[in-house]
Every structure is written in C-alpha cells, then in structure tokens.
Design an enzyme around this catalytic site. Structure first.
Site: not given
Ligand code: 13P
Ligand code: 13P
Ligand code: MG
Ligand code: MG
Length: 364
Positions: A11, A52, A104, A228, A231, A233, A241, A286, A347
C-alpha cells in the site's frame, strides 16, 4: 522451461482514504515494470490493485528471493510513493517501513508470494489478492482447496490428486515451521491453522511429485513495524489444473463468505467478499474486506490474461451474503465479536487510549 512467478505488493497510498488506488500510481508502476521488461530483467508483468494495495505480478528466471527482483519491486514502490505524495494520497508510502532497500523486501513492509517451477504444457495459475485483512486469511480457503473433498472433488475422483497434498505451516510468533500431510493429518493441522493469526499456511505441495502447488504471503505489517500502520492485505498464488485443483475448485471456497480479521482500522471481524478488480473498493466502514482472483495461462513466462475470475455472475450470491453478514456484524458496533478481542487489539491504536484510563483503576 523454469520460470519464477513473483507477486509483491504494498500500500503506497490510498485514493480516497483507504478505499482505492489512484490510476496515476498504477500507471507509474506500469512504466517502471515496462522498463524492467525492456531491460530483460522481467519476462513479463501485470500491474493491478486490490483496494488500496498496489500489486506487482512479475515473471522472470532469477528464482525466489532474487535481490534484483526485490530491488525492482522496492524501487517501483518508492517511485509510486512519489506520485502518491504529489497527489497527497492518504498514507503515502504506508507499507514502506525502511528508508532504503537492503537485499530483500521481506521484513521491509511489502507482502511477498513467489514460486519457481517448470512450466507445464498448460500452466494455469490463479492469483488471490485481499484488502482489509490479515495474513492468515488464506488458511481456510487453502484447506478447502487442497484437503476438503466436499470442495475439491478432484481429491476423490482424479487419480493424479488422490495421494493428497502437503501443507507447510508457519508458526509466525515462534518462527518455526511444520509440514502436515493431508488427508491423514488434517485433525492435527486444523488445531493449528484454525488460529490463523498464529499459524499460517505458507505453502502447499503435491505429495507424489513434490511440486509446489500454492504459496502465500505471511508478512505481518504490525509485527514488523511494532505498531499499527495498516493491515497485511495478503496475496496467494495457486497453480491449477492437471495434478492441481481445477480453477472452479480454487474459487469455490469464496462462494461461502467467512469472517476474517481486518476491516475498519484493522480492528474488526468481517466477511471476505469476492469481487472483480474494479469492485475492490472497500467503502462501507472501510470494507467489508475484499478478495480478487486473477487467472493467467503462462506461455514461456508470458502472462496470458488476466481473467478476472470473481466478475462471474455465479459469485453474486456470495456478495449478497457477505453484505448480509456485514449488516449483522456492524450491529455490534464497538463490541466483540465485531471488534477484535483485546489480544488482537495489541497492535492497533487502542493501547494508547488504554494508557489514559490505566491510572484510574482502584482495587475492588
Ligand atoms: P489498509 O491496511 O488497507 O491501508 O487499511 C487500513 C485501515 O485502517 C482501514 O480502516
Ligand atoms: P484437467 O483438464 O486439468 O484435468 O481438469 C479437470 C476438469 O475437468 C476441470 O473441471
Ligand atoms: Mg491503506
Ligand atoms: Mg489495503
């Protein structure tokens, strides 16, 4: 060919409030990833939103946890935050908890789900993305998809699924993991994954081939930030398949809306409503929490799609039911079980308020 599918989300600012994403932010993300594709870092990408939350769906050949891919995602979020700041969007840069990238994005705020696999002749994938809820929200649907024969008849009648699936469950409080084999260990597993804020299904594997079947994001924003900020999300990738559940078996759990943690101020229980991407606009109190599902066929790493799976009329009744459940939950106002129990409020903004009243208690 070996391909890695990375879904990294954050977000970076809401429009309006926490209800939606601004088109300029999505356009900026598209620009950044287009450049990365031209430079050869990505095979393909798709930018989308759930409420969001900005969603970067990327394919490449660098494997999971690639520093280059994570840096690309982080830089994209930073550039998009710039756009959000200019527009003075709400909570610009909300989920970017670090000042600069360090190797990371896990632990820095964004949610991450990645898997590497050999692309099959037909590689069907479904990407689930939620807004206004916590990591752990995928526990019940993943259980139904991969372990419940009343949901997934393939477990009973498809010879290549009959051996079942293995669930990698993370204890996110103690930082430990355990593998459970379904079907024979489902009772033990349910003891744990029925508490989704503590135990989260991180990944699912096909038991005969050992192939990865699903992976979810388990990053917890409040835990990382120590307070906090919004969230989690979360997102989740599910392969479909062949030896994996059919598309319809992956989507089926969402026809029966269930209660998840999140909604207003991240402090409530509410129904998870399956919607088309354009309807991921959680406006009522929300919320209520939303889930979208985008389907792709991968072709040499190219993302053929998306199909917007919950735009199907067959999910109309689930939406109606979720609205009805929302009415019932809202009736409780600031009372449990609509509002989270006190442990779950740790939190949120509540502890600050508690400080005011603490000193006024006298012994009984
Ligand atoms: P988000 O985690 O989607 O940003 O929502 C935060 C929030 O406090 C909604 O009321
Ligand atoms: P596959 O074609 O991946 O075997 O899927 C089975 C199917 O019939 C899905 O509903
Ligand atoms: Mg947000
Ligand atoms: Mg969000």
């Amino acid at each position: 060919m070996g391909v890695t599918l990375s879904v990294i989300k954050a977000d970076v600012g809401g429009f309006v409030g926490h209800t939606e994403s601004h088109p300029d932010v999505l356009a900026k993300a598209g620009e950044c990833l287009e450049k990365a594709k031209k430079e050869g870092l990505l095979i393909d990408y798709h930018v989308t939103k759930c409420g969001d939350d900005l969603q970067l769906i990327m394919t490449h050949q660098l494997g999971v946890d690639s520093e280059k891919i994570h840096k690309q995602a982080w830089d994209t979020f930073v550039w998009c935050t710039e756009v959000a700041r200019k527009l003075k969007l709400h909570g610009a840069g909300q989920d970017l908890l670090a000042d600069s990238f360090s190797g990371n994005v896990k632990g820095m705020g964004p949610g991450v789900a990645e898997m590497e696999f050999e692309e099959r002749t037909a590689e069907t994938v479904i990407i689930l993305m939620a807004d206004k809820t916590s990591a752990g929200a995928w526990n019940m649907p993943l259980y139904k998809i991969f372990a419940d024969p009343f949901n997934t008849v393939g477990l009973v009648i498809a010879p290549n699924m009959h051996a079942g699936f293995a669930f990698e469950v993370h204890d996110v409080k103690e930082h430990k993991k355990i593998i459970f084999n379904a079907p024979e260990e489902i009772y033990d597993m349910l003891v744990l994954i029925g508490a989704p804020s503590h135990y989260m299904v991180k990944a699912v594997y096909h038991r005969e081939s050992g192939e990865i079947a699903a992976v979810s994001s388990t990053q917890q924003l409040s835990f990382l930030a120590g307070r906090y900020v919004g969230k989690d999300d979360p997102v989740c990738i599910v392969r479909s398949q062949g030896q994996f559940p059919a598309v319809g078996e992956i989507l089926e759990p969402f026809t029966a809306p269930f209660l998840v943690e999140g909604w207003m101020r991240g402090s409530h229980q509410g129904p998870l409503m399956p919607v088309a991407v354009k309807d991921s606009t959680p406006c009522r109190f929300d919320g209520p929490p939303r889930v979208v599902a985008l389907g792709f066929q991968l072709s040499s790493g190219k993302l053929v799609g998306p199909g917007d799976m919950f735009s199907d009329k067959a999910f109309d009744r689930a939406r109606e039911q979720a609205n009805h459940m929302a009415d019932i939950m809202r009736r409780h106002g600031p009372f449990e079980p609509h509002r989270l129990p006190l442990e779950g409020m740790e939190y949120t903004t509540l502890p600050e308020v508690m400080k005011h009243v603490k000193g006024r208690f006298t012994d009984l």
